[in-house]
Scaffold this motif. Structure first.
Motif, mmCIF file in Angstrom:
data_model
loop_
_atom_site.group_PDB
_atom_site.id
_atom_site.type_symbol
_atom_site.label_atom_id
_atom_site.label_comp_id
_atom_site.label_asym_id
_atom_site.label_seq_id
_atom_site.Cartn_x
_atom_site.Cartn_y
_atom_site.Cartn_z
ATOM 1 N N MET A 188 0.840 -1.051 0.042
ATOM 2 C CA MET A 188 0.079 -0.189 -0.040
ATOM 3 C C MET A 188 0.890 1.339 0.044
ATOM 4 S SD MET A 188 -2.674 0.948 2.705
ATOM 5 C CE MET A 188 -2.884 -0.575 3.226
ATOM 6 N N HIS B 294 1.089 5.588 0.350
ATOM 7 C CA HIS B 294 0.437 6.827 0.613
ATOM 8 C C HIS B 294 0.867 7.763 -0.154
ATOM 9 C CE1 HIS B 294 0.260 10.511 3.391
ATOM 10 N NE2 HIS B 294 -1.195 10.059 2.717
ATOM 11 N N GLN C 212 -5.130 13.438 -0.785
ATOM 12 C CA GLN C 212 -4.059 12.397 -0.620
ATOM 13 C C GLN C 212 -4.897 10.902 -0.993
ATOM 14 O OE1 GLN C 212 -2.320 12.536 3.641
ATOM 15 N NE2 GLN C 212 -3.172 14.698 3.646
ATOM 16 N N SER C 213 -4.178 10.230 -1.173
ATOM 17 C CA SER C 213 -4.723 8.767 -1.406
ATOM 18 C C SER C 213 -3.966 7.569 -1.088
ATOM 19 C CB SER C 213 -4.814 8.733 -2.823
ATOM 20 O OG SER C 213 -3.602 8.275 -3.773
ATOM 21 N N LEU C 214 -4.508 6.433 -0.858
ATOM 22 C CA LEU C 214 -3.794 5.257 -0.521
ATOM 23 C C LEU C 214 -3.982 4.067 -1.816
ATOM 24 C CD1 LEU C 214 -5.373 4.747 2.889
ATOM 25 C CD2 LEU C 214 -3.152 5.531 2.503
ATOM 26 N N PHE D 200 -3.634 0.713 -4.024
ATOM 27 C CA PHE D 200 -3.389 -0.744 -3.541
ATOM 28 C C PHE D 200 -3.682 -1.729 -4.792
ATOM 29 C CE2 PHE D 200 -8.061 -1.980 -3.709
ATOM 30 C CZ PHE D 200 -8.498 -0.711 -3.523
ATOM 31 N N ALA D 201 -3.507 -2.703 -5.014
ATOM 32 C CA ALA D 201 -3.843 -3.591 -6.225
ATOM 33 C C ALA D 201 -4.394 -4.705 -5.782
ATOM 34 C CB ALA D 201 -2.624 -3.895 -6.899
ATOM 35 N N ASP D 202 -5.582 -5.136 -6.528
ATOM 36 C CA ASP D 202 -6.187 -6.431 -6.450
ATOM 37 C C ASP D 202 -6.381 -7.108 -7.663
ATOM 38 O OD1 ASP D 202 -8.136 -4.991 -7.355
ATOM 39 O OD2 ASP D 202 -9.391 -4.683 -5.570
ATOM 40 N N VAL E 60 -7.945 4.746 -3.147
ATOM 41 C CA VAL E 60 -8.937 5.363 -2.282
ATOM 42 C C VAL E 60 -8.480 6.776 -1.816
ATOM 43 C CG1 VAL E 60 -10.466 3.528 -1.736
ATOM 44 C CG2 VAL E 60 -8.416 4.124 -0.286
ATOM 45 N N GLY E 61 -9.006 7.819 -1.779
ATOM 46 C CA GLY E 61 -8.393 9.223 -1.338
ATOM 47 C C GLY E 61 -9.526 10.159 -1.184
ATOM 48 N N VAL E 62 -8.947 11.221 -0.394
ATOM 49 C CA VAL E 62 -9.830 12.355 -0.234
ATOM 50 C C VAL E 62 -9.371 13.419 -0.965
ATOM 51 C CG1 VAL E 62 -10.648 13.829 1.672
ATOM 52 C CG2 VAL E 62 -10.457 11.273 2.036
ATOM 53 N N VAL F 216 -17.380 8.204 -3.481
ATOM 54 C CA VAL F 216 -17.812 7.316 -2.201
ATOM 55 C C VAL F 216 -18.534 8.054 -1.347
ATOM 56 C CG1 VAL F 216 -16.927 6.077 -0.280
ATOM 57 C CG2 VAL F 216 -15.697 5.725 -2.579
ATOM 58 N N ALA G 170 -14.614 11.975 -0.857
ATOM 59 C CA ALA G 170 -14.036 10.601 -0.889
ATOM 60 C C ALA G 170 -14.190 9.933 -1.987
ATOM 61 C CB ALA G 170 -14.263 9.757 0.711
ATOM 62 N N LEU H 155 -12.911 6.467 -4.958
ATOM 63 C CA LEU H 155 -12.306 5.602 -5.335
ATOM 64 C C LEU H 155 -11.766 5.502 -6.708
ATOM 65 C CD1 LEU H 155 -11.514 2.225 -4.772
ATOM 66 C CD2 LEU H 155 -13.716 1.614 -5.651
ATOM 67 N N ARG I 204 -10.169 3.451 -10.035
ATOM 68 C CA ARG I 204 -9.599 2.328 -10.622
ATOM 69 C C ARG I 204 -8.982 2.496 -11.853
ATOM 70 N NH1 ARG I 204 -9.825 -2.407 -8.409
ATOM 71 N NH2 ARG I 204 -10.852 -2.536 -6.671
#
Lengths: 91, 91
Positions: free
Chosen positions: A1, A3, A12-14, A16-18, A25-27, A46, A85, A87, A89
């Motif tokens: 993850m 930041h 700011q965001s975080l 990740f990978a799936d 995801v961020g604000v 969101v 907030a 998301l 992709r």
């Protein structure tokens, strides 16, 4: 993850990978911001309401549960009146 | 906006406040974690599937769009098999 911080920490965001690929995801704190994209992505709101303008289109808004596509290699603008907030992709 | 890190950075969140109160969006990397709550909150899954156990209940799961309430002053457990993005709202 990972930041990520932009615009003096007002975005700011975080990351990740799936199985669906890379995402963040961020604000977005209140303000207006320009982002350059390297990859095609889909922004989904969101919480809050996000105003956005992608090349060739007028300002539009997306509330929670709605979103918009952003092409690769463009600059797009967003505007938030409340913290938003989201998301994002990537494709 | 505040960046929070927990469990050796495997759970991270961004805290913000809006008209609905305090909230965080975050990511939970695969693993199992225990959280102590000071405030009542509602966890909503934004991406992925989150397993959770609140006191007195069995393990349950929530996928994107679903969520669960967490009372104040308890310890609850979560388990993620894939990275999970969430929105948590405090009351």
């Amino acid at each position: 993850m990972k930041h990520n911080r932009y615009f003096e920490d007002k975005v700011q965001s975080l990351g990740f990978a799936d199985a669906d690929g890379d995402a963040t995801v961020g604000v977005i704190d209140p303000g207006e911001y320009s982002f350059g994209t390297s990859r095609q992505g889909r922004m989904n709101v969101v919480s809050g309401v996000l105003w956005y303008r992608v090349p060739g289109k007028p300002w539009l808004s997306a509330g929670a549960g709605a979103g918009f596509d952003v092409p690769a290699g463009v600059t797009f603008e967003v505007k938030a009146e409340v913290p938003v907030a989201y998301l994002c992709r990537y494709r």
